[in-house]
Design a protein around this motif. Structure first.
Motif, mmCIF file in Angstrom:
data_model
loop_
_atom_site.group_PDB
_atom_site.id
_atom_site.type_symbol
_atom_site.label_atom_id
_atom_site.label_comp_id
_atom_site.label_asym_id
_atom_site.label_seq_id
_atom_site.Cartn_x
_atom_site.Cartn_y
_atom_site.Cartn_z
ATOM 1 N N LEU A 1 -11.509 2.663 2.072
ATOM 2 C CA LEU A 1 -11.470 1.768 2.069
ATOM 3 C C LEU A 1 -11.699 1.171 0.175
ATOM 4 O O LEU A 1 -10.889 0.678 -1.032
ATOM 5 C CB LEU A 1 -11.437 0.388 2.933
ATOM 6 C CG LEU A 1 -10.669 1.069 4.171
ATOM 7 C CD1 LEU A 1 -10.386 0.638 5.383
ATOM 8 C CD2 LEU A 1 -8.821 0.837 3.747
ATOM 9 N N ALA B 1 -9.371 0.959 -3.026
ATOM 10 C CA ALA B 1 -9.156 -0.709 -3.635
ATOM 11 C C ALA B 1 -9.237 -0.504 -4.655
ATOM 12 O O ALA B 1 -10.165 -0.413 -5.435
ATOM 13 C CB ALA B 1 -10.034 -1.493 -2.436
ATOM 14 N N ILE C 1 -5.876 -3.526 -1.360
ATOM 15 C CA ILE C 1 -5.502 -1.917 -0.938
ATOM 16 C C ILE C 1 -4.248 -1.543 -0.927
ATOM 17 O O ILE C 1 -3.491 -2.020 -0.101
ATOM 18 C CB ILE C 1 -6.171 -2.363 1.126
ATOM 19 C CG1 ILE C 1 -8.368 -2.578 0.355
ATOM 20 C CG2 ILE C 1 -6.385 -0.347 0.973
ATOM 21 C CD1 ILE C 1 -8.797 -3.013 1.682
#
Length: 361
Positions: free
Chosen positions: A20, A24, A102
């Motif tokens: 993640l 991002a 994201i």
């Protein structure tokens, strides 16, 4: 805060959390930057690393209803990604904000491979946030209804006040013509000045309720204006056993005099009420600095209760008053904001309360 320490990232296993963070994108947004509008496609989840984001619903041309805010360590935009629907609100940075974006498709791929426990923690947090947002929206709707009702009442009051106030002004003017001695003239002037204050106060209440305060700014001598304020309130202070002290530099400031004196009246009046007839001291000082004009109002009273400190400048916030409306400090802040100034306070049960006001020259 760092992206890897954000609450949303902490829901996931280390490997997924790293992924993640990798996908991002971190952006710094100036104040009032539009992040997305109603009807926009839901393509990103946003994590708030710094600043605040406000969510608004359009209720008419160029008119919006504020719903709630996202603060640091919060996140938003997940519902559109999960159900595939367009954005239902507008999101706008209400301070300088740092956000991590994201991509929705990347998030969905990670969610498909998460453990059930991770999904449960994530959705539990989302549900609680929805509850909080609903509570905040209900509070705002109730507040709006109160303001509408108050506006209707004030309209009636102002209409009913006009006739007796005109009679007071006419009668005092006739007395002044019949008795031209200095003492009578002085008392007639005070009567007329107080009648004018009553009318202006009612109008200012109505402007606050409608949210359309109009400033009549002009250069004034702040020392002379505050001396007149003390004169008009001298009997009030005497009956309350309050010593009112003014220390003001001879400075010219460009303000709406009536509205600025309303701020002083509200803050000083709150201090006098807090003494509850036992007497006390209120000191008002004003001076000029490089940034503008500074006003300090200090009292040696019991201080502001902790229960209302954080919400002191909100409307209808009051404590321990049988007849208080909870609008005094809210109106004061709205007037100072309209002048492009700032208002803050410090308070403790041992040292009383001090309000700080700064105004541009």
């Amino acid at each position: 805060m760092e992206l890897k320490s954000h609450k949303f990232i902490s829901f996931f296993e280390p490997e997924q959390a790293s992924e993640l963070c990798r996908i991002a994108t971190v952006e710094d947004l100036p104040d009032q930057t539009l992040i997305f509008d109603e009807g926009d496609p839901a393509d990103f989840l946003y994590l708030v690393l710094a600043g605040q984001v406000e969510f608004r619903k359009r209720i008419g041309p160029d008119h919006y209803q504020s719903l709630t805010k996202a603060l640091p360590n919060g996140f938003f935009g997940e519902l559109g990604i999960l159900d595939g629907q367009p954005r239902s609100t507008q999101a706008i940075a209400c301070q300088e904000a740092t956000l991590a974006k994201i991509p929705g498709n990347g998030l969905m791929q990670i969610l498909e491979n998460t453990k059930g426990s991770v999904a449960i923690k994530l959705f539990s947090y989302m549900i609680q946030r929805l509850r909080d947002s609903t509570d905040e929206y209900v509070k705002q709707v109730v507040h709006k209804e109160k303001m509408v009702l108050l506006g209707e009442m004030l309209n009636t009051v102002i209409h009913d006040f006009k006739s007796p106030l005109s009679g007071i002004n006419l009668a005092s003017g006739m007395i002044q013509e019949l008795h031209s001695d200095e003492e009578t003239v002085e008392w007639c002037y005070l009567i007329q000045a107080q009648a004018h204050r009553m009318s202006a106060m009612a109008e200012e209440f109505l402007e606050f309720v409608r949210g359309n305060s109009v400033l009549n700014k002009q250069p004034i001598n702040l020392a002379l204006a505050l001396q007149l304020f003390e004169k008009l309130n001298r009997v009030y202070f005497h009956e309350a056993h309050v010593e009112f002290v003014i220390q003001v530099a001879d400075v010219i400031v460009n303000v709406d005099e009536n509205k600025l004196m309303r701020v002083v009246q509200n803050l000083v009046g709150n201090a006098v009420e807090a003494f509850k007839g036992c007497g006390g001291r209120v000191e008002l000082t004003a001076w000029v600095s490089e940034s503008g004009v500074n006003i300090k109002i200090h009292d040696n009273g019991p201080g502001i209760p902790d229960a209302i400190k954080e919400r002191l400048f909100e409307a209808f916030v009051t404590y321990g008053k049988h007849s208080g409306t909870g609008l005094g400090t809210a109106i004061a802040k709205s007037i100072i904001d309209a002048h492009g100034g700032n208002i803050s306070f410090e308070s403790s049960c041992h040292e009383g309360t001090t309000f700080y006001i700064s105004l541009p020259l």
